[in-house]
Write a protein that holds these residues in place. Structure first.
Motif, short mmCIF file in Angstrom:
data_model
loop_
_atom_site.label_atom_id
_atom_site.label_comp_id
_atom_site.label_asym_id
_atom_site.label_seq_id
_atom_site.Cartn_x
_atom_site.Cartn_y
_atom_site.Cartn_z
N SER A 283 98.33 53.08 49.82
CA SER A 283 97.44 51.17 50.06
C SER A 283 96.10 51.53 48.78
O SER A 283 95.92 52.48 48.06
N PHE A 284 95.59 51.23 48.73
CA PHE A 284 94.60 51.00 47.86
C PHE A 284 93.46 50.17 48.42
O PHE A 284 93.57 49.11 49.42
N ASP A 285 92.43 49.99 47.95
CA ASP A 285 90.96 49.46 48.75
C ASP A 285 90.20 49.70 47.24
O ASP A 285 89.65 50.17 46.35
N ILE A 286 89.06 48.66 47.19
CA ILE A 286 88.64 47.94 46.54
C ILE A 286 87.09 47.16 46.86
O ILE A 286 87.73 46.55 47.94
N GLY A 287 85.90 47.64 46.67
CA GLY A 287 84.57 47.55 47.35
C GLY A 287 83.08 47.66 47.08
O GLY A 287 82.77 48.21 46.23
N ALA A 288 82.40 47.11 47.02
CA ALA A 288 81.27 47.16 46.73
C ALA A 288 79.79 46.59 47.73
O ALA A 288 80.27 45.49 48.25
N LYS A 289 78.74 47.24 47.25
CA LYS A 289 77.89 46.50 48.10
C LYS A 289 76.46 46.42 47.01
O LYS A 289 76.26 47.70 46.85
N TYR A 290 75.27 45.63 47.76
CA TYR A 290 74.06 45.48 47.05
C TYR A 290 73.00 45.96 48.09
O TYR A 290 73.12 45.17 49.26
N ASN A 291 72.38 46.41 47.93
CA ASN A 291 70.53 46.37 49.25
C ASN A 291 69.75 46.19 47.97
O ASN A 291 69.44 46.66 46.73
N PHE A 292 69.11 45.20 48.40
CA PHE A 292 67.75 44.42 48.10
C PHE A 292 66.79 44.29 48.25
O PHE A 292 66.19 44.50 47.17
N ASN A 293 66.57 46.03 49.20
CA ASN A 293 64.87 46.17 49.58
C ASN A 293 65.55 47.91 49.74
O ASN A 293 64.44 48.01 50.71
N PRO A 294 65.66 48.27 48.84
CA PRO A 294 65.62 49.67 49.54
C PRO A 294 64.65 50.55 50.20
O PRO A 294 64.36 51.80 50.72
N GLU A 295 63.53 50.24 49.23
CA GLU A 295 62.07 51.02 50.20
C GLU A 295 61.85 50.66 50.69
O GLU A 295 60.62 50.86 51.40
N SER A 296 61.88 49.29 51.96
CA SER A 296 61.51 48.94 52.76
C SER A 296 62.41 49.49 53.37
O SER A 296 63.09 50.67 54.62
#
Length: 438
Positions: free
Chosen positions: A338-351
């Motif tokens: 099995s393999f996986d690849i992914g990413a995420k982006y937080n637009f406003n981490p201080e809010s």
């Protein structure tokens, strides 16, 4: 008179001592929603022993305190498949009694958890969780059947260690196995890698963490009734009754810049889930163990961006992936990967409301090219809003390719030479829901 005075002094001293003892024995009971979110989140960071140690190191829990947490996940989902009753999306346990036809639409309680975390002193902590999850239960029947509506002790462990004073720690109980990076970047869906190799069982774990190095070893109680941790225990039994399995993991974290962090690691498990002979019946006893290994990495840039990937594979072939009956006997037994690849982006981490966009692709491979049970893919695009770092509202769109259930993966429950796995099956759908934690 002196004797009376002396007796009164002794009585006063005893009363003061008792009062101090009672004061020292007093503790606090309360909630910590941000801590409970980290401990109860079922998809992203699944190394809960490590989270508990880190939170204690930061002072999130006081000595002589009991923290109570609850988590409720409710979802609305729509799914459509090109095959009747062949839904491969693994956030629901697919059965023909629950998923009839080519379309499913639901509005359900996905799961409910309640946890208690007790900080005895600076180096002893206990944690336990109760789980209700009819949507993913392995009980017989439909989601309204009593056998699929049980409450179970999902995790419970005792942790010994204080990272502020020593890099060594230990844990004993029912916990996640420290195998690989099985957490997801998606707000709700677990990756295919977690479904294939994410272990949970009774065991004793010891670890060392210092200077970017983190090493762990877990002795596991064998058998085949816990998830993804199967070893033979003799006498045709599947009951976890011997400590004859183990998991080891080591990873290293390096700072590439002031805000950029890279973590790389690898793990090994002595007995994975892929040891059954044909016809495969999950949780039945195995004749031999099948080890597996994994390599993984993740990159974090400030509090905004995370990218991660992993690869896991068994050392031996899975015997049950060979069907001896023609015409399926042309496909040889295969190793599982099995393999996986992914990413995420937080637009406003201080809010107070953090918006996150994520994408993840994962793949489960159980057979050779062209076999009906060759592979099952999953692609998930997610968007979530995290409120006060403890309440999450989310939307996911997903697609799966291939239908490969573990039970009777290559056949055995149908006519000889037939299997319910379908390589050309695909499904797609959406999930809208929320997770509220107190």
């Amino acid at each position: 008179m002196k004797k009376v005075f002396f007796a009164m002094m002794l009585l006063c001293n005893w009363a003061i001592a008792q009062s101090n003892a009672q004061e020292n024995s007093k503790g606090t009971i309360g909630i910590n929603s941000q801590f409970s979110y980290k401990m109860l989140d079922p998809s992203q960071n699944l190394r809960k022993v490590n989270i508990l140690l880190e939170e204690r190191q930061k002072g999130a829990l006081e000595d002589r305190s009991l923290t109570i947490g609850t988590s409720l996940i409710s979802i609305f989902d729509y799914q459509r498949s090109n095959e009747d009753s062949k839904f491969a999306y693994l956030m629901r346990h697919p059965t023909s009694t629950n998923q009839i036809g080519k379309t499913v639409t639901e509005a359900v309680i996905h799961s409910f958890q309640i946890s208690t975390t007790g900080a005895i002193n600076n180096w002893i902590t206990v944690h336990a969780e109760l789980l209700y999850n009819p949507e993913q239960s392995f009980g017989q029947g439909t989601i309204t059947t009593l056998t699929r509506n049980q409450i179970q002790l999902y995790k419970a462990f005792l942790v010994m260690g204080d990272l502020n004073k020593s890099p060594f720690y230990g844990a004993i109980g029912k916990m996640d196995a420290p195998f690989g990076q099985v957490g997801s970047v998606s707000p709700f869906s677990n990756s295919t890698t977690w479904h294939a190799f994410g272990g949970l069982g009774y065991g004793l774990q010891v670890g060392y963490r210092k200077g970017g190095i983190h090493a762990k070893f877990m002795a596991v109680q064998g058998g085949s009734q816990f998830r993804a941790l199967a070893t033979p225990v003799g006498n045709g039994s599947n009951v976890p009754s011997k400590i004859n399995n183990f998991v080891s993991d080591i990873n290293y974290t390096m700072n590439l810049s002031e805000e950029t962090e890279l973590n790389v690691g690898g793990s090994f498990v002595f007995g994975s889930a892929y040891c059954h002979a044909y016809p495969v019946t999950h949780f039945n006893p195995c004749q031999d163990n099948n080890p597996a290994y994994t390599a993984y990495g993740n990159l974090k840039i400030s509090d905004k961006f995370v990218a991660q990937g992993s690869f896991a594979k068994t050392v031996k072939v899975w015997p049950g992936t060979f069907n001896p009956n023609p015409p399926l006997d042309v496909f040889p037994a295969s190793k599982v990967s099995s393999f996986d690849i992914g990413a995420k982006y937080n637009f406003n981490p201080e809010s107070n409301v953090i918006y996150t966009l994520s994408g993840e692709f994962s793949k489960f491979i159980a057979g050779p090219e062209g076999a009906p049970w060759e592979r099952q893919n999953q692609l998930v695009i997610g968007f979530a809003g995290m409120i006060n770092r403890s309440c999450k509202l989310f939307f996911e769109a997903f697609r799966t390719d291939g239908y490969v259930p573990l039970n009777f993966v290559s056949g055995g429950n149908l006519a000889p030479g037939e299997t319910h796995s379908v390589r050309g099956s695909f499904s797609h759908g959406v999930v809208l829901g929320g997770q509220v934690i107190l």
